[in-house]
Design a protein around this motif. Structure first.
Motif, short mmCIF file in Angstrom:
data_model
loop_
_atom_site.label_atom_id
_atom_site.label_comp_id
_atom_site.label_asym_id
_atom_site.label_seq_id
_atom_site.Cartn_x
_atom_site.Cartn_y
_atom_site.Cartn_z
N LEU A 19 -39.99 5.88 47.06
CA LEU A 19 -41.30 6.06 47.18
C LEU A 19 -42.38 5.63 46.38
O LEU A 19 -43.54 4.73 46.61
CB LEU A 19 -41.70 7.51 47.12
CG LEU A 19 -41.37 8.47 48.10
CD1 LEU A 19 -41.10 9.81 47.85
CD2 LEU A 19 -41.88 8.20 49.46
N TYR A 20 -41.99 5.45 44.90
CA TYR A 20 -43.12 5.39 43.91
C TYR A 20 -42.40 4.24 42.82
O TYR A 20 -41.10 3.89 42.76
CB TYR A 20 -43.57 6.60 43.24
CG TYR A 20 -44.26 7.46 44.19
CD1 TYR A 20 -45.22 7.29 44.87
CD2 TYR A 20 -43.43 8.65 44.45
CE1 TYR A 20 -45.72 8.20 45.82
CE2 TYR A 20 -44.07 9.78 45.33
CZ TYR A 20 -44.91 9.49 45.91
OH TYR A 20 -45.53 10.35 46.76
N PRO A 21 -43.23 3.89 41.69
CA PRO A 21 -42.95 3.09 40.74
C PRO A 21 -41.84 4.00 39.87
O PRO A 21 -41.96 5.19 39.84
CB PRO A 21 -44.00 2.77 39.80
CG PRO A 21 -45.41 2.92 40.98
CD PRO A 21 -44.72 3.95 41.71
N LYS A 40 -44.08 -1.46 43.71
CA LYS A 40 -45.42 -1.67 43.03
C LYS A 40 -46.54 -0.91 43.75
O LYS A 40 -46.77 -0.99 45.32
CB LYS A 40 -45.65 -3.16 43.14
CG LYS A 40 -44.69 -3.81 42.05
CD LYS A 40 -45.28 -3.76 40.53
CE LYS A 40 -44.39 -4.47 39.69
NZ LYS A 40 -44.91 -4.17 38.48
N LEU A 41 -47.74 -0.43 43.18
CA LEU A 41 -48.82 0.32 43.77
C LEU A 41 -50.12 -0.42 43.19
O LEU A 41 -50.14 -0.81 42.10
CB LEU A 41 -48.58 1.56 43.24
CG LEU A 41 -47.98 2.65 44.07
CD1 LEU A 41 -48.32 4.21 43.11
CD2 LEU A 41 -48.40 2.85 45.41
N ALA A 42 -50.90 -0.56 44.13
CA ALA A 42 -52.13 -1.07 43.75
C ALA A 42 -53.22 -0.08 44.50
O ALA A 42 -53.09 0.15 45.58
CB ALA A 42 -52.20 -2.43 44.09
N ILE A 80 -54.73 2.74 49.04
CA ILE A 80 -53.53 2.44 48.20
C ILE A 80 -52.52 1.82 48.94
O ILE A 80 -52.18 2.15 50.19
CB ILE A 80 -52.88 3.94 48.11
CG1 ILE A 80 -53.97 4.78 47.28
CG2 ILE A 80 -51.68 3.72 46.84
CD1 ILE A 80 -54.18 4.54 45.59
N VAL A 81 -52.03 0.58 48.38
CA VAL A 81 -51.09 -0.08 49.12
C VAL A 81 -49.81 -0.26 48.08
O VAL A 81 -49.99 -0.09 46.95
CB VAL A 81 -51.58 -1.64 49.46
CG1 VAL A 81 -52.50 -1.64 50.80
CG2 VAL A 81 -52.15 -2.24 48.20
N ARG A 82 -48.61 -0.43 48.82
CA ARG A 82 -47.44 -0.53 47.99
C ARG A 82 -46.41 -1.47 48.56
O ARG A 82 -46.54 -1.88 49.70
CB ARG A 82 -46.57 0.77 47.66
CG ARG A 82 -46.20 1.49 48.72
CD ARG A 82 -45.47 2.81 48.74
NE ARG A 82 -45.09 3.60 49.66
CZ ARG A 82 -44.80 4.80 49.85
NH1 ARG A 82 -45.07 5.46 48.63
NH2 ARG A 82 -44.48 5.24 50.89
#
Length: 616
Positions: free
Chosen positions: A528-530, A534-536, A587-589
């Motif tokens: 799911l996450y860092p 990568k999340l922006a 929010i994009v990843r």
């Protein structure tokens, strides 16, 4: 003969522009140029020489004696690419070199006379052996001694070093320790020092009189031509992430500089960030200098200062010891929690707490957009009521002054402490026992070593644990461990935690090591996450609510169809209107950084700001 150059305009979001000159100009030179409709000349940096273009070029007005090194331009180019800004904005972070200042070439020989313990020696050797290393050291294990030994080795080799700390850790204590070893060759650099003093420091760096800079994140951009060591203390601290464009993370930029320019980097923390723990070789230093006996107690009341807490404070003061009371900075904002079981309302799809949107009378998840009505009763226990709670330092200070009217209570937060002089005064008064109770935010949790503090009270920690963030558990536990380290530095100490989530905190504080928590948290984040994704965050803001909504909808639809990235949330911002601007965010990843950056660089809107590797 004319020469043509591509220039990066400092502090400007514009792309590089082409200008001409009758004389040859060195790459990296700081020049002054005219821009249309501007009366004042603009500063720019010469990036490269180019062929004569088809269009007519404006002439460069002035060539200054200041310049940016090729290393500065290289790091700024990466910064602009990765954190999605113009090259001019990235170069504006740096302070340039000056050709008019002659450099002294003196060899110094520093002797710290520090004797490292066996464990510290092993940690020191580990750091020397690795170009990048993480010193995972418990509070009180002696990180600073290892830092000083490493700095000493680099400076005695004729090089320079930077010791980065969160601004709130730049205390007189640390300054004294560094000056004891490095004398006048060290400078302290942060936002509270005067402009005059900053100019003196820059001049002394350029002429070679200063070899070590201890400072906040902006110290990374000073003109040090023989830099060979960067230390990032309290590397987990989120103040290393810039909140203005370019939104760089100082720690990550230090790691990039290390890799690109062959510079040693040491990260240090008692509670390292999950990203660093996952990516950087670490040495676990758990043995502390002093044997301390620390008891941890819990208070599940919902009143700010319960009778239990008041009695603890009273007995501590009566024994001529001092008390510190902590509130998370975010505790000044409302948060939702059940007054019976301490649970918040979680998103069924994201395992994070949802946020209150008063305008729509709803709870929303800022990761996936899931929305629901505000429940009348708690979904976890079915009996309790979800309440909005609010706590602030000023309110606690007022209550303490009423209860302990014959004692000295002082507030220590960014509203109360605005200058370097004020910071020093409060800490000196506290160190000399002129203050009985110090009430503060995270400013107090780092860099302070006062042996008469026997009680630390923590209020509002549930506001961190129940935040609408994938980092909520990491933030809450890390902060609590940091705070616990302030009480009982020698001998006995006590920590009282006001929480309705005792089970979580008790499990990790009393039964497990922080390393075990990090290992378990890595498993939780894997898909799911860092650090695995990568999340922006793409933020849209404008004074015209209809215009910004149209722009937000336009890019939401575009991004939904992009197969290379995942759109995980598109909503109003938690604070919908700020500084008279209406705000929406996406929010994009992506598992891969390249397609994510391609998408971010393709967004062309004056309403948009982009936060790569967003921490919220």
């Amino acid at each position: 003969m004319s020469f043509f150059y591509e220039l990066a305009l400092l502090k400007s979001p514009l792309d590089n522009l082409t200008y001409c000159s009758d004389e040859k100009i060195d790459i990296g030179s700081l020049v002054e140029v005219s821009l249309q409709r501007r009366k004042v000349l603009s500063k720019a940096v010469v990036i490269k020489e180019v062929e004569k273009p088809a269009f007519k070029c404006t002439t460069i007005q002035t060539v200054t004696e200041q310049y940016y090194s090729k290393e500065m331009i290289k790091v700024a180019t990466f910064t602009s690419m990765y954190y999605v800004s113009s090259l001019g904005e990235a170069l504006s972070l740096y302070i340039p070199f000056d050709k008019t200042i002659d450099k002294k070439d003196e060899n110094d020989n520093f002797k710290s006379n520090i004797e490292l313990s066996k464990e510290q020696e092993e940690a020191y050797e580990f750091c020397l052996k690795n170009k990048q290393s993480l010193l995972f050291a418990n509070t009180g294990a002696g990180k600073t001694e290892i830092y000083i030994k490493a700095i000493e080795a680099h400076l005695n080799s004729g090089n320079q070093a930077i010791l980065l700390m969160p601004e709130i850790s730049l205390t007189p204590q640390m300054q004294k320790r560094l000056e004891k070893v490095f004398k006048e060759k060290v400078a302290i650099w942060h936002s509270k020092i005067t402009k005059k003093r900053k100019n003196e420091i820059i001049k002394n760096i350029l002429c070679g009189d200063i070899k070590l800079v201890a400072g906040a994140r902006s110290a990374l951009f000073l003109p040090l031509d023989k830099l060979s060591l960067i230390i990032v203390d309290e590397e987990h601290d989120e103040s290393y992430k810039s909140d203005s464009k370019p939104r760089y993370n100082t720690k990550d930029l230090a790691l990039y500089i290390s890799k690109t320019l062959d510079i040693q980097v040491i990260l240090g923390s008692a509670t390292p960030s999950l990203n660093s723990y996952h990516k950087v070789p670490f040495y676990r230093l758990s043995k502390t200098y002093f044997d301390t006996k620390k008891s941890i107690n819990y208070d599940d009341s919902t009143s700010n200062l319960s009778p239990k807490i008041v009695n603890k404070i009273k007995s501590t003061i009566e024994q001529n010891h001092q008390v510190i009371i902590f509130l998370p900075t975010r505790a000044n904002y409302k948060y939702q929690v059940c007054t019976t079981c301490g649970s918040s309302v979680e998103c069924p799809f994201c395992s994070v707490s949802m946020s209150l949107h008063k305008n729509s009378l709803a709870l929303k998840c800022h990761y996936c957009g899931y929305t629901q009505q505000i429940p009348k009763s708690c979904p976890s226990c079915n009996t309790g009521v979800i309440h909005n709670l609010r706590v602030g330092t000023a309110q606690i200070e007022e209550e303490l002054n009423f209860i302990f009217e014959d004692k000295t209570v002082k507030r220590f937060d960014r509203d109360e402490v605005k200058t370097d002089k004020e910071l020093r005064k409060v800490l000196e008064d506290f160190n000399s026992n002129k203050i009985d109770i110090l009430v503060g935010t995270q400013m107090l949790s780092k860099g302070h070593d006062y042996h008469n503090v026997k009680l630390a009270v923590v209020l509002g920690i549930d506001s961190i644990l129940k935040m609408n963030s994938y980092k909520a558990r990491e933030r809450a536990l890390s902060l609590l461990i940091q705070i616990s380290g302030r009480s009982g530095r020698k001998g006995e100490g006590e920590v009282v935690i006001q929480t309705q989530n005792r089970e979580f905190f008790d499990f990790y504080l009393n039964n497990r090591d922080y390393k075990e928590f990090l290992d378990e948290e890595l498993t939780f984040r894997e898909d799911l996450y860092p650090p695995y994704y990568k999340l922006a965050k793409i933020l849209f803001a404008h004074t015209n609510g209809l215009k910004v909504k149209d722009e937000f909808d336009k890019y939401t639809n575009i991004l939904k169809t992009n197969e290379n990235i995942e759109l995980v949330g598109a909503n109003q911002s938690p604070i919908f209107k700020l500084a008279n601007k209406y705000r929406y965010e996406i929010i994009v990843r992506s598992r891969n950084v390249k397609p994510l950056l391609e998408v971010l660089h393709s967004i062309e809107s004056p309403m948009v700001s982009i936060d790569m590797d967003t921490i919220y």
